[in-house]
Design a protein around this motif. Sequence first.
Motif, PDB file in Angstrom:
ATOM      1  N   ASN A  51       0.819  -1.215   0.000  1.00 29.19           N
ATOM      2  CA  ASN A  51       0.000   0.000   0.000  1.00 29.19           C
ATOM      3  C   ASN A  51       0.850   1.260   0.000  1.00 29.19           C
ATOM      4  N   LEU A  56      -1.158   4.470  -1.297  1.00 32.99           N
ATOM      5  CA  LEU A  56      -2.430   4.497  -0.593  1.00 32.99           C
ATOM      6  C   LEU A  56      -2.209   4.724   0.893  1.00 32.99           C
ATOM      7  N   HIS A  83       0.074   8.351  -9.204  1.00 34.95           N
ATOM      8  CA  HIS A  83      -0.635   7.129  -8.896  1.00 34.95           C
ATOM      9  C   HIS A  83      -1.503   6.721 -10.090  1.00 34.95           C
ATOM     10  N   PHE A  89      -4.081  -1.807  -9.716  1.00 32.86           N
ATOM     11  CA  PHE A  89      -4.230  -2.628  -8.517  1.00 32.86           C
ATOM     12  C   PHE A  89      -5.074  -3.855  -8.770  1.00 32.86           C
ATOM     13  N   HIS A  95     -12.789  -6.864  -5.524  1.00 29.35           N
ATOM     14  CA  HIS A  95     -13.246  -5.476  -5.381  1.00 29.35           C
ATOM     15  C   HIS A  95     -13.725  -4.874  -6.674  1.00 29.35           C
ATOM     16  N   ILE A  97     -16.781  -3.127  -8.691  1.00 27.13           N
ATOM     17  CA  ILE A  97     -17.898  -2.300  -8.210  1.00 27.13           C
ATOM     18  C   ILE A  97     -19.193  -3.027  -8.548  1.00 27.13           C
TER      19      ILE A  97
ATOM     20  N   LYS B 325     -16.343   0.105   0.139  1.00 28.57           N
ATOM     21  CA  LYS B 325     -15.531  -0.656  -0.798  1.00 28.57           C
ATOM     22  C   LYS B 325     -15.438   0.070  -2.129  1.00 28.57           C
ATOM     23  N   GLU B 326     -16.612   0.519  -2.606  1.00 29.98           N
ATOM     24  CA  GLU B 326     -16.622   1.193  -3.893  1.00 29.98           C
ATOM     25  C   GLU B 326     -15.723   2.429  -3.868  1.00 29.98           C
ATOM     26  N   VAL B 329     -12.072   1.358  -3.966  1.00 34.09           N
ATOM     27  CA  VAL B 329     -11.696   0.871  -5.288  1.00 34.09           C
ATOM     28  C   VAL B 329     -11.549   2.022  -6.261  1.00 34.09           C
ATOM     29  N   THR B 332      -8.350   3.771  -5.800  1.00 34.73           N
ATOM     30  CA  THR B 332      -7.178   3.098  -6.366  1.00 34.73           C
ATOM     31  C   THR B 332      -7.203   3.148  -7.884  1.00 34.73           C
ATOM     32  N   ALA B 416      -8.851   5.035   1.290  1.00 33.90           N
ATOM     33  CA  ALA B 416      -8.907   3.913   0.375  1.00 33.90           C
ATOM     34  C   ALA B 416      -8.351   2.653   1.024  1.00 33.90           C
ATOM     35  N   VAL B 417      -7.232   2.832   1.728  1.00 29.92           N
ATOM     36  CA  VAL B 417      -6.561   1.659   2.263  1.00 29.92           C
ATOM     37  C   VAL B 417      -7.408   0.958   3.321  1.00 29.92           C
ATOM     38  N   ILE B 420     -10.574  -0.823   1.436  1.00 31.57           N
ATOM     39  CA  ILE B 420     -10.427  -2.043   0.653  1.00 31.57           C
ATOM     40  C   ILE B 420      -9.761  -3.164   1.412  1.00 31.57           C
ATOM     41  N   LYS B 421      -9.502  -2.934   2.687  1.00 30.62           N
ATOM     42  CA  LYS B 421      -8.951  -4.033   3.478  1.00 30.62           C
ATOM     43  C   LYS B 421      -9.891  -5.209   3.346  1.00 30.62           C
ATOM     44  N   ASN B 422      -9.300  -6.365   3.279  1.00 35.00           N
ATOM     45  CA  ASN B 422     -10.125  -7.513   2.965  1.00 35.00           C
ATOM     46  C   ASN B 422     -11.200  -7.773   4.007  1.00 35.00           C
TER      47      ASN B 422
END
Lengths: 228, 812
Positions: A51, A56, A83, A89, A95, A97, B325-326, B329, B332, B416-417, B420-422
């Motif tokens: 990350n 990020l 970025h 990624f 992930h 949408i 999540k959206e 994503v 990123t 973001a980080v 999106i963590k699992n």
Amino acid sequence: MPMIQLSNIERYYTTGLQKTWVLRQINLNINAGEFVTIMGPSGAGKSTLLNIIGMLDQPNNGEFLFLDEPVFQMKERHRNELHKQYMGFVFQAYHLIDDLTVYENIETPLLYRKIKKNERQSIIAELLDRFNMVAKKDLFPSQLSGGQQQIVGVARAIAAKPKLLLADEPTGNLHSTQGEVIMDLFKQLHAEGMTIIQVTHSEKYATYGSRIIFLEDGFVRNDERIGS
Amino acid sequence: MFKNYLSVALRSFMRNKVFTLINIAGLAIGISASLVIFLIVQHEFSYEDFLKNKDRMYRVVTTLHFPDQEINNGGVPGPLHTAVEESVPGIEKSTAFWMNYQMDVNITDGNNKSETFKKQKDILYADEGFFQMIPYTWLTGDPGDALNAPNQVVLSESRARVYFPYQDITRAVGRTITYDDSIQAVVTGIVADLNEVSGFKFSEFISMATYLDDWKKYHDGDEWGSVNSTSQFFIQLEPGVDPERINEQLAELRKQHSKEDDVPTEYTLQPVSDIHFNAKFDSMSSPHGHKPTLYGLLVVAAFLLLLGCINFINLTTAQSSQRAKEIGVRKTLGSSVGQMRLQFLSETFILATLAAIISLSISPLILRIFSGFIPEGLQFNLRQHPMILVFVAGLILVVGLLAGFYPAMVLSRLKAVLAIKNTSTEMNRNRGAWVRKGLIISQFVIAQFFIIATLIVGKQIRYSLNKDMGFNREAIINFSAPFNFYNPDNKQFVLNDRLQGIPGIRNLSLAGSPPASKGTMSTTMEYVEDGKNMETTVEVKYADTSYFNLFGIRLLAGRNLQPSDTLKEYVINAFYCHFLGYDDPHDIIGKTIKRGDKNIPIVGVVNDINTKSVARAIGPLAFTSLRKYHTNFHIKLLPQGDASGSWNKTIDAIRAAYRDIYPEEEFNYSFFDDDIAAFYKKEQDIAQLLNWSAGLTIFISCLGLLGLVLFITTQRVKEIGVRKVLGASIGQLVVLLSSDLMKLVLIAFLIAAPIAWLVMNEWLANYAYRTDIGIWLFVLSGLLMFVIALITLSTQTIRSALVNPADSLRSE
């Protein structure tokens, strides 16, 4: 000139009075065209490192030069541009949408890069074709299998032609045949010249790359190049 | 890019149907209400806007300064306008006109066939200046000389079409119209109806010269000491002239023409734009507007909009983890924070637009809710008011920003980080929780306030209607005999005799107005005793011998009135008796009141009665008998169902008698208790508005509550399962799930109650006789809100508590 230069990167979280170290004294250079695999036990700091490289997350100490530019000294806007321009990624949990179709998911990064419509169409058509997803382009993620979702995830990650592909356990949620499909894809991309950094638990998939970095308790314990 | 946002927005709306519905419903109600209120307010504030020189146009009005009272009159004495036109400089244009209440119109055609149109309204006697100042559009005729000679009349197009059958209405020019069987006028012009928001809307304009002589004769038209509100005078100042200067010159004029014993009188300029809202002076062809009511409406609209926006904010931020999540994503993939904000704002705008489309279609319904406040002639019509669309666009913008800004800020800030963590489903649960709590509290403060206000206004209305006004009002009907001021025909006495014979009538009185009525007749009375001179304004009512008995008004001392054709004696009320310094009413009997050069004896004292709505305090009152002015019939009916038959039968018999005596007239009667209830029309309107406001605010707030509890229960499914396994009962779980939100409702009550108490006390202070705000009323309103909120929550909490833990704890 290495693409990525990390010097003395450190990352910790403070909970109450306690510091929990995640990354310690990381010094790494990664060149363009490398296919790096980061390995290590859970909690070793693999994802955090990824990350940070992906801009990020930020370390508490240390310096990060990306193409010789100091990433953490630049304005957020500029960093966003870097970025956007260089990175793609892929996530363990895909992930995608949920409310966008396969086609639209792949299209999204292109939209953020303000690419013209006909160009977008040809890029997406090419990717769909390459990954054999043409028939599925109007389906929603929930209508796909995990492997198919991850293929879309990879397609989306490379749609904007990034120089660096970051993948956090891309095969973690997949069974082995699906995993191999993804790894073969990575291998192809690497052969075409893309720089890839992946995090994985799988010894087997690590061998697809050209270099393995082993993390433990936040330290780099081992860093070896492997012949392929 | 926008298409991408749009498809995500629409698909996520579809996926979260309940939340979308709640959001849209709340916003749509707010937007509709604002829309309708916008129409009303815009209409009310646009009076006379069509007059180009509005800021230089004034009406001259009169104020009479009595010893203990000021009387305002929208009219001026007859000779004033000529005097002003002759001697006051700085006036560019002026017009004087006299308004008629109603006239009978007769048209005779070439074949001597005549047709009568009874009781036509909006008829003026106007001078030739009228059309110079008020820009009517002429279909035919010459504005220069259409009104400058006697016996001319200009008609509005619609009125001309009532009288004349011509397809080409300009052919009506040259035809003769007869007014009230005595005045004749030839049509010299036709003007288009004034299609503006204006008090200058009239239908027939007779040249002033036609009536000048009669005006002087019958209306003191050449007397400086007499003011009639129908006699209007407007001036348009030259540019740059200070209206204060004209006021000074008017005062000078007054000084020249006043007599020694005249009541001190003042003439002032009233800006044309002030006429519609200033209730001190009479309005013209349209009723007065009431600014506080309009402001009240605006507040209601703002609240409803706000509540809808709050729902949106709460539901969106509460669900932020589902969007997390959206967001991650997209970041990123290269989205900037600004682009994320834009995305969420555009989602809000899409939702607001959907709500606006719905509200346009439900607005006619809302229009009915506000019917009591809708000015006449105002319709919901997009073609007629294209401004509606502009306003709606503006509303979408405001609502979009108000509702969308905060959620967009919160959502776009998500890291973001983290997103999106699992394993990130539980994150952000408490983000913005205190903001949500604050917003819910404010929603319920508003709803609670409206509940309390509704209950108090309702209580005051019930109190007003049921208060002992000092007389009976049940089973009494009223009607009036036609009365010709110039030529009394005394037919009412014939009718009176006829009515005596009708069974079913218990009691009959031929007198003046009933004990409580809209109009008032007051006069200044002088009481002299021991050199002490007490002058005061006293309300006067005409009564006959059966009046007190019929209305149950009690004589405290002395005797009843005797029939009389001249002013012979007074019966006064207890208030006046005390006012004159007598504690025992018996002591004042035989004392006299000075009226002009006569001394009129007080022969009796009756109990106090409310002659108006209970908003007004009781004042001095005197009854007398003056038979020629007795034209109102008051009839007490026998109770229904005994030998006399039904009230309908009795009323039919009365009608038959009436039609016998007055074959040309319509018989209009009303029940006295209905008339009294009509005093409270304004209060009833307020009550209606409050009812709806309370209903809608509760509805919107509960929608929001429902959305939140839905969300919370889904989020806590696992916790509920675990607790159940550990032995929690259904009841305990329901309490657990409801208590957080119910606490907020309780806090809202604690905030709303004192505010409502203060505001409603202020409102009640307008009433001389008022109900008290009891503690029980607050308790009741709080309980009401509590129960409604609890029921709303229960629909969801009970369902969640009943879920089998085996299902909710099954691991995926």
